[in-house]
Design an enzyme around this catalytic site. Structure first.
Site, short mmCIF file in Angstrom:
data_model
loop_
_atom_site.label_atom_id
_atom_site.label_comp_id
_atom_site.label_asym_id
_atom_site.label_seq_id
_atom_site.Cartn_x
_atom_site.Cartn_y
_atom_site.Cartn_z
N GLY A 160 0.82 -1.20 0.00
CA GLY A 160 0.00 0.00 0.00
C GLY A 160 0.85 1.25 0.00
N GLY A 162 0.49 5.81 0.33
CA GLY A 162 -0.36 6.95 0.62
C GLY A 162 0.45 8.22 0.69
N SER A 163 -0.19 9.31 1.02
CA SER A 163 0.47 10.61 1.01
C SER A 163 1.53 10.75 2.10
CB SER A 163 -0.56 11.73 1.15
OG SER A 163 -1.27 11.59 2.36
N PHE A 164 1.44 9.95 3.16
CA PHE A 164 2.40 10.04 4.25
C PHE A 164 3.46 8.95 4.22
CE2 PHE A 164 -1.04 12.12 7.12
CZ PHE A 164 -0.96 13.27 6.36
N GLY A 165 3.32 7.98 3.34
CA GLY A 165 4.29 6.89 3.30
C GLY A 165 3.74 5.66 2.62
N LYS A 166 4.13 4.49 3.13
CA LYS A 166 3.72 3.24 2.50
C LYS A 166 3.50 2.17 3.55
CE LYS A 166 7.54 3.09 0.13
NZ LYS A 166 8.61 2.66 -0.81
N VAL A 167 2.93 1.06 3.11
CA VAL A 167 2.73 -0.11 3.97
C VAL A 167 3.42 -1.29 3.30
CG1 VAL A 167 1.08 -1.61 5.13
CG2 VAL A 167 0.50 0.77 4.69
N LYS A 182 3.53 -0.22 8.65
CA LYS A 182 3.10 1.08 8.14
C LYS A 182 4.19 2.10 8.43
CE LYS A 182 -0.88 4.12 8.91
NZ LYS A 182 -2.17 4.17 9.63
N ASP A 276 -15.35 6.20 10.24
CA ASP A 276 -15.00 6.00 8.83
C ASP A 276 -15.32 4.58 8.36
OD1 ASP A 276 -14.18 6.98 6.39
OD2 ASP A 276 -12.04 6.65 6.74
#
Length: 479
Positions: A160, A162-167, A182, A276
């Site tokens: 995965g 995202g805008s803050f990093g990865k998984v 994460k 959410d």
């Protein structure tokens, strides 16, 4: 950190435009209208329109290629499936560049795309920033000698971004245990003013233990990054399976719903509101049981007035959130009703490609329930999707949801022990199988990239922002 679908906290209708009229279930299925109470007061049309226009503009510029590919495949196969769902929250508008990054998400194993913000809620009420104005958060320091570092893990696959990093899928060195790690950049978190959201997610995860909620095993940091080591859950997102199948059978939905109810009830008893709930944030394990992930918008309710942050995903927002009223755990029961409707029919109950129209439908629209849905399920949907909070099913606690006639055959103790038979088991060969994860991510080389020195200045200057982030689960200490 999210999934291969767009997860922009301030943008998009949540569903990309579809060719032709969206379907709900089979095109020949009739629907019967069911009236629901109309809330008062409602937001002004002008404010709803402004919020909706901002989100639609963001969505038009931020749909990821993978989402477009998925949508084209759906249209070619003529499958009535939900599309990208976009969370929103009110604490700072992301740039177009940031929004584009947010579309490169894959919500695997608790990967959250931490809340960003938007300047305007539909009616402009509430401070919209309660999570950032509460002052210092109490931190819990790890007092053991078994804390982990990034060097303790072997990187296997990217699962995965995202805008803050990865998984990444990782393996604990010297052991056979597989986890999801994460990795978040401090400079990005600080720049987007998401320090408290990130710390809150970690704090909530370390305080809860439930069979249908992802477990946090380790948390640690370097001078430029944060690391959270979570369960690796590889049965795929509920969204992935719903998109592929169109809708689920009622017996199958009932098991998913019961497991979600059990998890929400557990959270609410600890005064934690999830905020959410949607198919992207629910994973299936290798046996077909659900696992709720992504606690980036979750919050512990400290006062009787609730919280006023305008956040969530448009399709699943409760009326009281749109109205700017203080809200509490009841918003999760509304979202559950929306999710159940989507699993049973293929689309959320008040869905519209126009966000402003969708908001008005959530506030005032008629709830239409297809005739193929059983009377018991219809009754449950009506109870959960009641606009008056005091009359909504679940407001008095998860127990009244569990006692609904639709769940009369559920043995809740057996359910929590995962002894209730599921109706679908993902096709995974082993606990390390990544076949249910988007190859857009798994084909990428797994590496913990360096952060440029120029980008670290602000983060390093505020390194105390993440004091006390280190954590090791009790289960690890007992091994």
């Amino acid at each position: 950190m999210g999934k291969g679908q767009s997860k922009i906290k301030n943008g998009g209708s949540g569903k990309p435009a579809k060719a032709g009229k969206p379907k709900k279930g089979n095109k020949n299925d009739e629907t019967t209208p069911t009236s629901t109470p109309t809330p008062t007061p409602t937001p002004t049309q002008q404010n709803l329109d402004n919020s909706a226009q901002q989100q639609q503009q963001q969505q038009q510029t931020t749909t990821a290629a993978v989402s477009l590919d998925n949508k084209e495949q759906q249209q070619q196969q003529n499958i009535p499936a939900p599309a990208t769902q976009t969370p929103i929250t009110q604490t700072g508008t992301p740039t177009i560049e940031e929004s584009q990054k947010n579309t490169d998400n894959n919500n695997i194993n608790g990967a959250s795309n931490e809340a960003s913000s938007s300047p305007d809620s539909p009616n402009g009420s509430g401070n919209g920033n309660d999570d950032e104005d509460e002052g210092p958060e109490e931190v819990i320091f790890s007092k053991n000698k078994q804390s982990a570092t990034k060097d303790d893990f072997e990187l296997l696959n990217v699962i995965g971004k995202g805008s803050f990093g990865k998984v990444m899928q990782v393996k604990k060195k010297g052991e056979d245990k597989i986890f999801a790690m994460k990795v978040l950049r401090k400079d990005a978190i600080i720049a987007r003013k998401q320090v408290n959201h990130t710390k809150s997610e970690k704090t909530i995860l370390q305080c809860i233990s439930h069979p249908f909620i992802v477990n946090l095993h380790y948390a640690f940091q370097t001078k430029d990054k944060l690391y959270m080591v979570l369960d690796f859950v590889n049965g795929g997102e509920l969204f992935f399976h719903l998109k592929r199948e169109g809708r689920f059978s009622e017996p199958r939905v009932k098991i998913y719903a019961a497991e979600i109810v059990s998890a929400l009830d557990h959270l609410h008893k600890q005064d934690i509101v999830y905020r959410d709930l949607k198919p992207e944030n629910i994973l299936l394990d290798s046996e077909g049981h659900i696992c709720i992930t992504d606690f980036g918008l979750s919050k512990k309710i400290e006062t009787t007035d609730g919280t006023f942050t305008f956040c969530g995903t448009p399709e699943y927002l409760a009326p009281e959130v749109l109205n700017g009223h203080g809200h509490g755990c009841a918003v999760d029961w509304w979202s559950l009703g929306t999710l159940l409707y989507e699993m049973l029919t293929g689309l959320p109950p008040f869905y519209s490609q126009n966000v402003s129209t969708m908001y008005q439908k959530i506030l005032n629209g008629e709830l239409k329930i297809p005739t193929y849905i059983s009377p018991e399920a219809k009754s449950l949907l009506e109870g959960l999707l009641t606009r008056e909070v005091d009359k909504r099913l679940g407001t008095k606690g998860g127990g009244e949801v569990k006692q609904h006639p639709w769940f009369k055959n559920i043995d809740w103790e057996k359910l929590d022990r995962k002894e209730v038979e599921v109706h679908f088991k993902p096709k995974v060969k082993s606990g390390t199988d990544i076949s249910q994860i988007d190859p857009v991510f798994t084909q990428e080389r797994p590496m913990d990239s360096l952060v440029e020195t120029s980008a670290l200045g602000d983060a390093m200057g505020k390194d105390t922002s993440f004091e006390g982030f280190t954590y090791v689960a009790d289960s690890i200490l007992k091994d």
